[in-house]
Design a protein around this motif. Structure first.
Motif, PDB file in Angstrom:
ATOM      1  N   ARG A 134      49.406  40.285  -3.367  1.00 19.67           N
ATOM      2  CA  ARG A 134      48.918  39.324  -2.743  1.00 19.67           C
ATOM      3  C   ARG A 134      47.874  38.591  -3.606  1.00 19.67           C
ATOM      4  NH1 ARG A 134      49.172  39.862   2.668  1.00 19.67           N
ATOM      5  NH2 ARG A 134      48.383  37.727   2.617  1.00 19.67           N
ATOM      6  N   LEU A 135      47.324  37.247  -2.958  1.00 18.00           N
ATOM      7  CA  LEU A 135      46.709  36.446  -3.724  1.00 18.00           C
ATOM      8  C   LEU A 135      45.127  36.982  -3.290  1.00 18.00           C
ATOM      9  CD1 LEU A 135      48.068  32.905  -3.474  1.00 18.00           C
ATOM     10  CD2 LEU A 135      48.008  34.212  -5.252  1.00 18.00           C
TER      11      LEU A 135
ATOM     12  N   ASP B 169      52.420  33.763   0.256  1.00 17.42           N
ATOM     13  CA  ASP B 169      51.324  33.518  -0.786  1.00 17.42           C
ATOM     14  C   ASP B 169      51.993  32.765  -2.110  1.00 17.42           C
ATOM     15  OD1 ASP B 169      49.336  35.030   0.645  1.00 17.42           O
ATOM     16  OD2 ASP B 169      48.972  36.428  -0.796  1.00 17.42           O
TER      17      ASP B 169
END
Length: 425
Positions: free
Chosen positions: A75-76, A181
């Motif tokens: 995930r960002l 993302d």
């Protein structure tokens, strides 16, 4: 390393198109959850409100690499306005675009920022009403925090603070984050990179200004950096006539509709080519790839060339094979740096299947592979470059790109019936 899933395609309603061509194919780097609301990019009232709204998310990039989440792999990592404010300084949208250009100084460095869009599914978001409609959602921005120029110290301090909290920036090509993302990052990376590559006007060579939420660059008529330089844009033959030294020389981009520079996207064809009998697939390899690694052929579309023509030309140039019918399969945004991969399926002509690598030295090898061998490689022999294949892979077997590559999707489609209409997998 497990590969992330591709984004979900558009809803497959019962329609003429879905019945005739099947469900849509969505590739990695597409499928953004954001509504770009491009028509609001010029609205500085909206952008100013979006900048400071509590729901707003900022994606920070250093050397075009995104911030990653500290505790959620794949995930960002997004931050709030308070975190990035020391780098951004004053609200860049506090004035209108015209007012900004009137006092613009090309020597003043401002970190590049991109308005990415709004997440309309956010529980709490900005609610903005213009003259006609109301728009609701959590705004998203991308900001370049690469330490440089006047904000070098501020960026370094910001990065140190993030690292102290366990956050860091990605390295290498980012192909292992969650699909939505990845789509957000693709938009951010391509726009940040384009702005960085185009600091000067292509017509007059003067510095340009980023406008429209980072999606355009303009060549302002004035530049305060010229004041006192003795390089007036307009010289007068009358000694008493005042000279505005901030005026820049005339530029064709300030006239008519061509008064801005737009982001560049390079159309690239990538194609799965079947033989005339519909039971073999043409694959090629470059010398720098790992042993036994093959993929579909690809190349840039040229000016005044249709996609179908580009497919036929590239396959002939690289492999000497003549292609007849061509159909478009799907597309993939590719932000390294600015490609749109246009995926196609082609079929060789009856007498055009002989491989000849003598035209273009790009390929190290090209072969026709039976569909069965390709299907087996898709099952056990895929991975990212530099990564190991699955546990069932046997050394010496065919290696292929991972599911996040459009080449993979093209091969899956062809060997499962796109050509023969006889699903076998």
């Amino acid at each position: 390393m497990p590969q992330p899933a591709n984004p979900e395609p558009a809803p497959d309603f019962d329609s003429m198109l879905s019945r005739k061509f099947g469900p849509e194919v969505a590739n990695y780097f597409s499928g953004s959850p954001l509504n770009r609301v491009g028509f609001l990019r010029h609205d500085h009232t909206f952008l100013s409100q979006a900048l400071r709204h509590p729901s707003t998310q900022f994606l920070l990039c250093k050397d075009l690499q995104p911030l990653l989440h500290a505790t959620q792999p794949g995930r960002l990592g997004f931050v709030k306005h308070a975190v990035v404010e020391p780098v951004m300084g004053e609200d860049p949208y506090a004035s209108t675009e015209a007012d900004i250009m009137a006092v613009w100084n090309s020597t003043t460095y401002t970190p590049q920022m991109i308005f990415l869009g709004i997440d309309e599914k956010a529980a709490e978001g900005l609610r903005y009403k213009n003259k006609k409609n109301t728009y609701s959602g959590a705004p998203y921005f991308a900001v370049d925090v690469t330490p440089r120029a006047s904000v070098k110290a501020a960026c370094e301090k910001l990065i140190e603070g993030l690292e102290a909290k366990g956050l860091g920036f990605a390295t290498g090509r980012v192909m292992d984050i969650e699909a939505h993302d990845a789509a957000i990052y693709a938009e951010a990376r391509q726009l940040l990179d384009w702005n960085a590559r185009n600091p000067f006007c292509a017509q007059c060579g003067q510095p340009t200004l980023s406008v429209n939420g980072g999606f355009k660059r303009t060549c302002p008529p004035k530049d305060l950096a010229r004041a006192g330089s003795g390089t007036a844009g307009t010289l007068s033959t009358t000694a008493a006539a005042p000279v505005d030294e901030t005026e820049r020389p005339p530029c064709a981009t300030r006239k008519g509709v061509s008064n801005v520079s737009f982001p560049r996207t390079d159309p690239t064809v990538i194609m799965a080519v079947a033989n005339h009998a519909g039971d073999k697939l043409l694959l090629g390899r470059q010398k720098r790839w790992p042993p036994h690694w093959y993929s579909t052929l690809a190349g840039f579309a040229e000016p005044a060339e249709s996609i179908e023509e580009a497919v036929r030309r590239e396959v002939y140039e690289e492999a000497g094979v003549y292609v007849g019918r061509v159909v478009i399969h799907s597309t993939q945004p590719w932000p390294y740096p600015a490609n749109l991969m246009i995926g196609a399926v082609g079929q060789a002509t009856p007498e055009g299947e002989r491989i000849d690598l003598g035209n273009d030295p790009e390929l190290d090898d090209a072969k026709w592979f039976d569909f069965g061998e390709v299907r087996e490689a898709l099952r056990v022999g895929t991975s990212g470059l530099g990564e190991e294949a699955g546990p069932e892979y046997k050394e010496g077997g065919l290696r292929l790109p991972p599911s996040t590559a459009i080449a993979h999707q093209l091969m899956v489609s062809v060997v499962n019936g796109f050509v023969s209409a006889q699903p076998k997998m």
